[in-house]
Design a protein around this motif. Sequence first.
Motif, mmCIF file in Angstrom:
data_model
loop_
_atom_site.group_PDB
_atom_site.id
_atom_site.type_symbol
_atom_site.label_atom_id
_atom_site.label_comp_id
_atom_site.label_asym_id
_atom_site.label_seq_id
_atom_site.Cartn_x
_atom_site.Cartn_y
_atom_site.Cartn_z
ATOM 1 N N VAL A 128 0.840 -1.202 0.000
ATOM 2 C CA VAL A 128 0.000 0.000 0.000
ATOM 3 C C VAL A 128 0.872 1.248 0.000
ATOM 4 O O VAL A 128 0.591 2.219 -0.719
ATOM 5 N N LEU A 129 1.939 1.240 0.786
ATOM 6 C CA LEU A 129 2.846 2.389 0.820
ATOM 7 C C LEU A 129 3.439 2.641 -0.561
ATOM 8 O O LEU A 129 3.509 3.790 -1.028
ATOM 9 N N PHE A 130 3.856 1.563 -1.246
ATOM 10 C CA PHE A 130 4.426 1.704 -2.588
ATOM 11 C C PHE A 130 3.404 2.282 -3.563
ATOM 12 O O PHE A 130 3.709 3.198 -4.337
ATOM 13 N N LEU A 131 2.169 1.760 -3.518
ATOM 14 C CA LEU A 131 1.137 2.254 -4.429
ATOM 15 C C LEU A 131 0.801 3.716 -4.152
ATOM 16 O O LEU A 131 0.564 4.495 -5.089
ATOM 17 N N CYS A 132 0.767 4.105 -2.881
ATOM 18 C CA CYS A 132 0.464 5.499 -2.535
ATOM 19 C C CYS A 132 1.579 6.437 -3.005
ATOM 20 O O CYS A 132 1.312 7.529 -3.521
ATOM 21 N N ILE A 133 2.820 6.009 -2.838
ATOM 22 C CA ILE A 133 3.941 6.830 -3.319
ATOM 23 C C ILE A 133 3.913 6.912 -4.839
ATOM 24 O O ILE A 133 4.126 7.992 -5.424
ATOM 25 N N LEU A 134 3.641 5.772 -5.495
ATOM 26 C CA LEU A 134 3.550 5.764 -6.951
ATOM 27 C C LEU A 134 2.436 6.694 -7.423
ATOM 28 O O LEU A 134 2.604 7.455 -8.389
ATOM 29 N N GLY A 135 1.296 6.644 -6.742
ATOM 30 C CA GLY A 135 0.189 7.527 -7.104
ATOM 31 C C GLY A 135 0.560 8.994 -6.951
ATOM 32 O O GLY A 135 0.207 9.822 -7.802
ATOM 33 N N ALA A 136 1.280 9.327 -5.869
ATOM 34 C CA ALA A 136 1.698 10.715 -5.651
ATOM 35 C C ALA A 136 2.674 11.170 -6.736
ATOM 36 O O ALA A 136 2.588 12.300 -7.244
ATOM 37 N N LEU A 137 3.599 10.280 -7.110
ATOM 38 C CA LEU A 137 4.578 10.637 -8.147
ATOM 39 C C LEU A 137 3.895 10.832 -9.502
ATOM 40 O O LEU A 137 4.186 11.804 -10.221
ATOM 41 N N TYR A 163 -6.795 8.533 -16.838
ATOM 42 C CA TYR A 163 -7.500 8.774 -15.572
ATOM 43 C C TYR A 163 -7.853 7.475 -14.842
ATOM 44 O O TYR A 163 -7.748 7.407 -13.609
ATOM 45 N N PRO A 164 -8.272 6.393 -15.535
ATOM 46 C CA PRO A 164 -8.563 5.137 -14.816
ATOM 47 C C PRO A 164 -7.375 4.605 -14.018
ATOM 48 O O PRO A 164 -7.565 3.895 -13.035
ATOM 49 N N ILE A 165 -6.137 4.954 -14.453
ATOM 50 C CA ILE A 165 -4.975 4.518 -13.673
ATOM 51 C C ILE A 165 -4.992 5.177 -12.301
ATOM 52 O O ILE A 165 -4.707 4.543 -11.276
ATOM 53 N N SER A 166 -5.350 6.456 -12.271
ATOM 54 C CA SER A 166 -5.417 7.145 -10.982
ATOM 55 C C SER A 166 -6.520 6.556 -10.115
ATOM 56 O O SER A 166 -6.373 6.449 -8.893
ATOM 57 N N VAL A 167 -7.640 6.175 -10.748
ATOM 58 C CA VAL A 167 -8.720 5.535 -9.993
ATOM 59 C C VAL A 167 -8.234 4.201 -9.427
ATOM 60 O O VAL A 167 -8.488 3.866 -8.271
ATOM 61 N N SER A 168 -7.507 3.443 -10.254
ATOM 62 C CA SER A 168 -6.986 2.150 -9.797
ATOM 63 C C SER A 168 -6.000 2.329 -8.652
ATOM 64 O O SER A 168 -6.026 1.576 -7.668
ATOM 65 N N LEU A 169 -5.120 3.331 -8.768
ATOM 66 C CA LEU A 169 -4.143 3.581 -7.711
ATOM 67 C C LEU A 169 -4.815 4.047 -6.423
ATOM 68 O O LEU A 169 -4.260 3.885 -5.336
ATOM 69 N N GLY A 170 -5.986 4.657 -6.541
ATOM 70 C CA GLY A 170 -6.731 5.030 -5.349
ATOM 71 C C GLY A 170 -7.583 3.895 -4.818
ATOM 72 O O GLY A 170 -7.905 3.847 -3.631
ATOM 73 N N PHE A 171 -7.917 2.961 -5.698
ATOM 74 C CA PHE A 171 -8.811 1.852 -5.372
ATOM 75 C C PHE A 171 -8.046 0.659 -4.792
ATOM 76 O O PHE A 171 -8.492 0.025 -3.824
ATOM 77 N N LEU A 172 -6.877 0.361 -5.367
ATOM 78 C CA LEU A 172 -6.126 -0.825 -4.968
ATOM 79 C C LEU A 172 -5.651 -0.795 -3.512
ATOM 80 O O LEU A 172 -5.719 -1.829 -2.834
ATOM 81 N N PRO A 173 -5.158 0.333 -2.963
ATOM 82 C CA PRO A 173 -4.765 0.320 -1.544
ATOM 83 C C PRO A 173 -5.899 -0.105 -0.627
ATOM 84 O O PRO A 173 -5.687 -0.859 0.331
#
Length: 705
Positions: A128-137, A163-173
Amino acid sequence: MTELTKIISISTLLFLALSCFQAGIFLCSGPNLKQNNRRTLIFIEFFTGFLLLFDALAYIYRGNISTSGWYMVRLCNFLVFICNSSAAFFFCFYVCEFIKQSRLSFSLLLTPKSSIRKEGIPVQLFIVLFLCILGALLTTVSQFTNLFYYFDENNIYHRNTFYPISVSLGFLPGLITLTMFFQNRKKLPKNVFVSLLFYFILPVIGVILILVIYGFSWINISLGLGALHLFFSSIKLLELEFYSAERKSSVLSPVYKIITDDTKNQKRLMRNHFWQTLSVSLGGLLLVLVIVSIKGLSLSEKSLTIEEPYSNNDISKSVCVTFVRNAEKHWIDEADPDRTGAQYDGVIYNNMRSTIITDWKFSILVPAGCSVDPGPWNGTFSLSADTLNVIKPRAGDKENIHGEDFYTITPLKTLGFGCIMYTPHNYDPLSKKIVFTYSSVLKPLTNVLFDVFLAILFVIFIISTTLMIFEGKLIRIEEENKKLENTVKERTKELEEEKNHSESLLLNILPKEIAKELTEHPDRTLAKKYPNVTVLFTDIVGFTKISGEMNAEEVVTMLNKMFTLFDERAQREGIEKIKTIGDAYMAAAGLTQNEENDGAEKMVRFAKGLLNDVRSFNETSAVKLLIRLGINSGPLVAGVIGKTKFIYDIWGDTVNVASRMESTGLPMKIHVTEYTKAQTANLFSYTENTEINVKGKGMMKSYFL
């Protein structure tokens, strides 16, 4: 977005933001902040509050083309994504603290390997930490590349290609945290489990709604409601004593269940957790991709500048546009000999395999003095500043004779448009610059590569789900085997104790004189004849059916509970318990050489008491029982039989008839013979006699109390 929707969105977001800030401040005011996981909840409340606040500001400044508006819209949308990722991470951390049953230090994030292996921190926290950092970057990159979203000339926010990638990065954590949550659910008490589970429900609904219904902050509002729910539930879960004068120094935290982990199964358990996480993550990703595939993906507006116009389609280009004068349909303008009238034909070629051109506009330079005849086709034509402008017909246009969908251009298709235009004789459209602007929607399912990618994801999802189920079954089988082994050991121990206890009880229930004589003469056969003994038999109605619906432990527990009540009453009322046979209970009274005794009276009173005991038993038992009771009085023989295991028993017709009274009786009724009635007729009321056939005795009169 309508003005009313905008007002409702802003009001809702600001209200929830203020509520989250108040919740965070309230939590900060509690005692022992550094000693409990309330600290992580405070981060959740504040980041959620800022998320809602920035989202509201983004709505407020939406469409503001001033300098401050330009910066505020971009800054607020950026911070919305950042706060979203932060809140998702802190919630995962919050769940980990419940799982580990202690307040965790953020420093463990710097040593993932050690934290996972030595401290047992769930690996999902670091994913989750990795996905959140990836989303922020990626959100930061999007600020400069329009990766996730872009802003038009009116400073209005629009979704972009990825945009769906951002939704996925917010959804997957959230999904990964959910798998961790369920994997460790046994470590949480029920109220904590329900409280945390509720936080997952609203954001999932919000993700689905935002993909289906655009224009309202479904995800952010659901996160705000979830954060407030966590706050209200924390008041009970953490047992904060804000209004108590007593301030304890102990760590304030929920009451946890203690679960012992079997180290032998850790590898298999970790594999199962991995497959669970992968399966749920892929399931969520597939859900997003399927929704995107059905609705399509809106792409940003693009402009093509064609310096040297084409006369034919160039298939190497995604979109090709031609605009030529019809070689056959041209003439001299009779009203103005210096002009030529001609039919001009344009064609838009959509060479893309998976993209629909939904909106378009076309412009080409023309010399001064040109004019366009009414009645152009497949477009709305106008002349301005020496430019011929053509736009896709809109609803309400007189040129929109086929409906708006007719003028969209599906993959690998064309759309022709044209008009009659009068220009100077030397005008050649193939020497003029063309500007073509279009908006499009990507339909991924029409792309073979996307279909292959989706199929691969689906296959991996099926494999991971199958392995998850398989590993889970093996784990459950091993757990059941261990549970069975423990049960066998416990039952063996209980049986040993029960055996010893039964032998002790057997000696205790012997009459004193028999026990004494047996002790003095263990090899002697002990038997005596008694002239007037009253014998009782009782049996549970429908016991075979009842026991067939229960396991052994439940049956034994039920019988033990009920017979204990019978034993206690027998001891109080001076009744001699003889034995139990399955669900049957046998007792006697009047074991004396004196023929004139009160055994019959005592036994009838005892039988009435047994009915009361059964009724009391049924008040607290899920299984409701009924018993039959039979009583007979007369002579019999009693004694001890056996050499290795002594037992005190009674024999004779009196016993057999008593048993027959029980078997022919009615539920919750006392059935007696005329011998017992004769001894108690002046003490109890009986029904009229009935006759029953007793084997070896013939017809006998019997009565019900």
